[in-house]
Motif scaffolding. Structure first.
Motif, short mmCIF file in Angstrom:
data_model
loop_
_atom_site.label_atom_id
_atom_site.label_comp_id
_atom_site.label_asym_id
_atom_site.label_seq_id
_atom_site.Cartn_x
_atom_site.Cartn_y
_atom_site.Cartn_z
N GLY A 23 5.35 -4.36 9.72
CA GLY A 23 4.61 -3.58 10.70
C GLY A 23 3.17 -4.03 10.75
N PRO A 24 2.47 -3.67 11.82
CA PRO A 24 1.07 -4.07 11.93
C PRO A 24 0.21 -3.37 10.89
CG PRO A 24 1.67 -2.61 13.74
CD PRO A 24 2.92 -2.90 12.99
N SER A 25 -1.03 -3.82 10.76
CA SER A 25 -1.95 -3.25 9.78
C SER A 25 -2.14 -1.76 10.06
CB SER A 25 -3.29 -3.98 9.87
OG SER A 25 -4.12 -3.56 8.84
N GLY A 26 -2.11 -0.96 9.02
CA GLY A 26 -2.32 0.47 9.18
C GLY A 26 -1.08 1.23 9.57
N SER A 27 0.08 0.56 9.60
CA SER A 27 1.29 1.24 10.07
C SER A 27 1.93 2.10 8.97
CB SER A 27 2.29 0.21 10.58
OG SER A 27 2.57 -0.76 9.60
N GLY A 28 1.39 2.03 7.74
CA GLY A 28 1.90 2.91 6.70
C GLY A 28 2.82 2.25 5.69
N LYS A 29 2.89 0.90 5.72
CA LYS A 29 3.81 0.19 4.82
C LYS A 29 3.47 0.43 3.35
CE LYS A 29 2.45 -3.79 6.51
NZ LYS A 29 1.45 -3.41 7.52
N THR A 30 2.17 0.22 3.04
CA THR A 30 1.77 0.38 1.64
C THR A 30 1.96 1.82 1.18
OG1 THR A 30 0.18 -1.42 1.81
CG2 THR A 30 -0.20 0.19 0.07
N THR A 31 1.58 2.76 2.04
CA THR A 31 1.74 4.17 1.67
C THR A 31 3.21 4.49 1.40
OG1 THR A 31 -0.12 4.61 3.14
CG2 THR A 31 1.14 6.51 2.39
N LEU A 32 4.08 4.01 2.27
CA LEU A 32 5.51 4.25 2.09
C LEU A 32 6.00 3.65 0.77
CD1 LEU A 32 8.29 5.14 3.04
CD2 LEU A 32 8.39 3.16 4.56
N THR A 80 5.34 -6.63 4.13
CA THR A 80 4.61 -7.76 4.71
C THR A 80 4.27 -7.45 6.15
OG1 THR A 80 4.64 -10.13 5.15
CG2 THR A 80 6.71 -8.96 5.44
N HIS A 81 3.28 -8.17 6.69
CA HIS A 81 3.09 -8.08 8.14
C HIS A 81 3.36 -9.44 8.78
CE1 HIS A 81 -1.27 -8.67 6.85
NE2 HIS A 81 -0.87 -9.82 7.33
N ASP A 82 3.92 -10.34 7.96
CA ASP A 82 4.20 -11.69 8.42
C ASP A 82 5.66 -11.76 8.88
OD1 ASP A 82 5.05 -14.32 8.55
OD2 ASP A 82 3.79 -14.99 6.89
N ARG A 126 0.60 12.89 4.71
CA ARG A 126 -0.53 13.22 5.59
C ARG A 126 -1.82 13.19 4.80
NH1 ARG A 126 2.45 17.54 7.07
NH2 ARG A 126 3.88 16.98 8.75
N TYR A 127 -2.86 12.65 5.42
CA TYR A 127 -4.20 12.71 4.84
C TYR A 127 -5.08 13.51 5.79
CZ TYR A 127 -2.92 8.81 1.75
OH TYR A 127 -2.34 8.02 0.81
N ASP A 128 -5.51 14.67 5.39
CA ASP A 128 -6.40 15.49 6.22
C ASP A 128 -5.96 15.50 7.68
OD1 ASP A 128 -8.04 15.84 3.99
OD2 ASP A 128 -9.14 13.99 4.44
N GLY A 129 -4.71 15.82 7.90
CA GLY A 129 -4.26 15.92 9.28
C GLY A 129 -3.83 14.60 9.90
N PHE A 130 -4.22 13.47 9.25
CA PHE A 130 -3.78 12.16 9.75
C PHE A 130 -2.46 11.81 9.09
CE2 PHE A 130 -3.54 7.60 8.92
CZ PHE A 130 -3.59 7.10 10.20
N THR A 131 -1.47 11.45 9.89
CA THR A 131 -0.16 11.18 9.32
C THR A 131 0.01 9.68 9.09
OG1 THR A 131 0.66 13.06 10.54
CG2 THR A 131 2.31 11.60 9.57
N ALA A 132 0.04 9.28 7.83
CA ALA A 132 0.14 7.86 7.50
C ALA A 132 1.59 7.41 7.50
CB ALA A 132 -0.50 7.59 6.13
N VAL A 133 2.48 8.29 7.02
CA VAL A 133 3.92 8.00 7.04
C VAL A 133 4.59 9.24 7.61
CG1 VAL A 133 5.96 7.57 5.65
CG2 VAL A 133 3.82 6.41 5.10
#
Ligand SMILES: Nc1ncnc2c1ncn2[C@@H]1O[C@H](COP(=O)(O)OP(=O)(O)OP(=O)(O)O)[C@@H](O)[C@H]1O
Ligand SMILES: [Mg+2]
Lengths: 330, 391
Positions: free
Chosen positions: A34-43, A193-195, A10-17
């Motif tokens: 997953g689409p952009s912003g779906s949390g792949k990199t964070t995971l 990837t998102h491809d 979580r980042y300041d209440g926003f849940t990335a993963v």
């Protein structure tokens, strides 16, 4: 090999993963899609503790990574990113030698290893070794990135859109080589990837993410045949069947025997390394009912639409090194 | 080198020679005085140098005309650089000779001072050479031609043939203290830039760690930077004085409200700024992908700093060091005003006595040192850059 349990960031209440539980078996090629912003990199970055989880655990070989020294953990996992991150102040050799040096390998062992790694990714050590990263093309730089990640022979490889910035033709080469390297060296790979094409081509298993949550995970065939929800179905779109066919080769098809008469001479020929998608295109394109399948130029048998479908259900993938990426028999 | 630069070089070189010609005729070339105190009217170089005045003007005219000529770039570069260097060297040589002749005529207390147009002519020569080297490719030839006039003048000084110029007489009268103050000046520069380098690196790295740290660090440094030197020293004086009153060790070290202590503090404070600024700018502009990869493959913080961040930032940090070095070399003059010694001693002594040549005795070495540091660090920077490009 790698397992996440209820992994959350979580980042300041926003849940990335959001409570992600996945497991990747040893030697498996796992794709986070997953689409952009779906949390792949964070995971992905929670796996080597570049990002510290808010809650949940990451296990590597059953051991909780939270208790490990972060640097030691990272040295046991290769790390490849889209921008390559090659060190511009060092030669290619020195870049590749980074982790062996960190691990305190002696000079001879490191040198030998660097040569092997550059060869593995298809770069001549004599030519490329003394160069600087800014003297390389995008594709070459990305190969060096892979060589550097593999240099200390880590059992795990983490890759974040490694081929996202190279041209389509180079990307396809790199994908095929990556798959070969992963199989040859039996690496456990987690690949972001998102491809969709890239994911379906490379993956043993795919985890599809949206808003930090896993929508479904399984083989590409699973996701195709039994999508868990509309998002999964819509995300892959209508061409998923064709994309799956590109994962399988004619070498996996049980061929029908060549008819004793010469009638097959008029049928279109195709190499056994061609993918089922290419074979299908050949059937549709030529209007023929059957194709003659050749191995090293020698006709081995014939295949029709039904035999392609049988191979697809069997779920086998192209045997090692056979896939050519080129359909027509030259 | 772009065409525009090469064309501009013609204009600059020609302007330089026009400046040189003008300088030859303006009546502030040499000042002959019967003794150190008496004032006298300066005469132009043209009238002071006699026949050599013709040679001088011819050199300038030739430099300007060749600069504008359609000769090949290399030939033009070589010839104009030689001429642009020959004119100032000739001036210095002949002024020394005229001074000797005047001393022979007018006796030992007579003084021959260099006037403003001598310095203007040196600058004109610098302009011409600077412009003409744009036509030459880097290498031993260019370096040799550029520094030949400097070496020629150094040789004239060494040979003693300039010994009757007033500034040389001032030097002769102050030879002992000159050596001492020169060393002291260099010590101030070395100590302050050394402290500034360490502090600047640390503060620059600190500032690169976050927005609020950046605001804090540069908030303080900006204030220090705009504080006038003397005000700065004035503010510190009572503090240092009371420190040494209360702490025996400070007193033993000779820390006082005036003298070396405030000088080194002020100069270090000024030297920190360009180094901290450049370090910070270089570090924050590093490719985030490179740093991410370094961390991701398991490099620790210190290793990243030593093997990736500092080497990549080095050219910019060295550029900051160059500014600090040149700035401190000039800034250390202030020591002469607050009892700290150094080359500033002569400047302020000369100003008090209205003895221009004594002022020059302090200023000329400072200018020479500043130029040397500037060129030296620049060469170091180039060498580092080259090594990076070719290794
Ligand atoms: N350090 C951070 N602070 C705040 N929010 C962040 C941070 N890192 C990531 N996020 C947010 O978390 C979400 C997931 O980011 P992430 O980078 O994991 O996405 P992604 O799936 O890799 O996307 P892409 O395909 O664009 O790379 C995004 O909405 C992002 O804005
Ligand atoms: Mg990402």
């Amino acid at each position: 090999m790698i397992e996440t349990r209820e992994l959350t960031k979580r980042y300041d209440g926003f849940t990335a993963v959001d409570r992600v539980s996945l497991s990747v078996a040893e030697g498996q090629f796992a794709v986070l899609l997953g689409p952009s912003g779906s949390g792949k990199t964070t995971l992905l970055r929670m796996l080597n503790r570049m990002v510290e989880p808010t809650s949940g655990t990451v296990l590597v070989n059953g051991q909780d990574t939270a208790g490990m020294q972060a640097e030691a953990l990272r040295r046991s996992m290769g790390y490849v990113i889209q921008s390559t991150g090659l060190f511009p102040n060092m030669t290619i050799r020195r870049n590749v030698a980074t982790v062996p040096r960190l691990l305190g390998w002696d000079r001879r062992r490191t040198d030998k290893r660097v040569d092997e790694m550059l060869e593995l990714v298809g770069l001549d050590a004599k030519t490329y070794g003394p160069k600087r990263p800014d003297e390389l093309s995008g594709g070459e730089a990305q190969r060096v990135g892979v060589a550097r990640a593999l240099a200390a022979d880590p059992p795990v490889l983490l890759m974040d859109e490694p081929f996202g910035a190279v041209d389509p033709i180079t990307r396809e080469h790199l994908q095929i080589e990556m798959k070969r390297i992963q199989r040859d060296l039996r690496k456990t790979v987690v690949f972001v990837t998102h491809d969709i094409d890239e994911a379906v081509l490379l993956a043993d298993s795919i985890a599809l993410l949206r808003n930090g949550q896993v929508q479904q995970s399984g083989t590409p065939e699973d996701l195709w045949r039994r999508p868990a929800n509309d998002f999964v179905r819509d995300f892959f779109g209508e061409n998923l069947g064709l994309r799956i066919m590109a994962r399988h080769c004619l070498s996996d098809v049980e061929l029908d025997a060549l008819p004793p008469d010469d009638s097959w001479h008029t049928l279109p020929a195709i190499v056994h390394g061609a993918t089922l998608k290419e074979a299908l295109a050949e059937l549709v394109g030529t209007g023929a009912e059957r194709l003659v399948v050749t191995v090293d130029g020698t006709p081995k048998g014939t295949a029709d639409f039904a035999s392609l479908m049988r191979a697809l259900s069997a779920g086998v993938q192209c045997a090692d090194g056979v896939r050519t990426g080129r359909g027509r028999d030259a | 080198m772009t065409d525009a630069v090469r064309t501009h070089a013609k204009v600059v070189a020609a302007s330089g020679s026009v400046l040189g010609i003008t300088g030859a005729f303006v009546a502030h070339g040499l000042i002959f005085r019967p003794n150190r105190i008496v004032n006298a009217d300066p005469v132009s170089l043209w009238s002071a140098l006699g026949t050599w005045g013709w040679v001088l003007v011819a050199l300038w005219v030739a430099a300007g005309m060749l600069a504008l000529s359609p000769l090949s770039e290399r030939t033009r570069g070589v010839l104009v650089t030689i001429l642009g260097g020959a004119a100032p060297a000739l001036i210095i040589w002949r002024c020394g000779a005229e001074a000797a002749a005047y001393a022979a005529r007018a006796g030992d207390v007579a003084r021959t001072s260099l006037g403003a147009t001598v310095w203007v002519s040196l600058f004109a020569g610098y302009m011409v050479i600077f412009a003409a080297t744009a036509w030459l490719s880097p290498g031993p030839l260019r370096a040799g031609l550029t520094y030949a006039p400097v070496l020629a003048i150094a040789a004239l000084i060494a040979s003693g043939s300039l010994g009757e110029l007033a500034i040389a007489r001032e030097y002769a009268n102050n030879a002992d203290s000159f050596a001492r103050e020169f060393r002291l000046h260099l010590t101030y520069v070395a100590a302050s830039v050394g402290i500034g380098l360490v502090a600047g690196l640390l503060l620059g790295l600190l500032a690169a760690r976050g927005r609020s740290l950046e605001a804090g660090v540069f908030g303080v440094l900006n204030v220090l930077q705009v504080l006038p030197t003397l005000a700065f020293i004035g503010l510190m004086s009572p503090v240092l004085a009371s420190l040494s009153d209360h702490i025996a060790l400070f007193a033993r070290w000779g820390v006082r409200g005036v003298g070396w202590a405030p000088v080194i503090i002020v100069l270090s404070a000024y030297a920190v700024y360009p180094i901290a600024r450049n370090t910070h700018a270089a570090i924050v502009s590093l490719d985030p992908g490179v740093l991410d990869a370094a961390q991701g493959i398991g490099m620790g913080k210190l290793r990243r700093l030593a093997e990736i961040e500092l080497p990549l930032a080095m050219p910019v940090i060295i550029a900051g060091l160059r500014i600090a070095l040149v700035q401190t070399t000039a800034g250390a003059i202030v020591a002469g005003l607050v009892g700290g010694g150094g080359l500033g001693t002569f400047v302020f002594l000369g100003a008090g006595e209205t003895a221009t040549d004594l002022i020059l005795l302090g200023v000329l070495p400072i200018v020479a040192l500043a130029l040397m540091f500037d060129r030296g660090v620049l060469a170091l920077q180039r060498a580092l850059g080259d090594r990076k490009a070719h290794a």
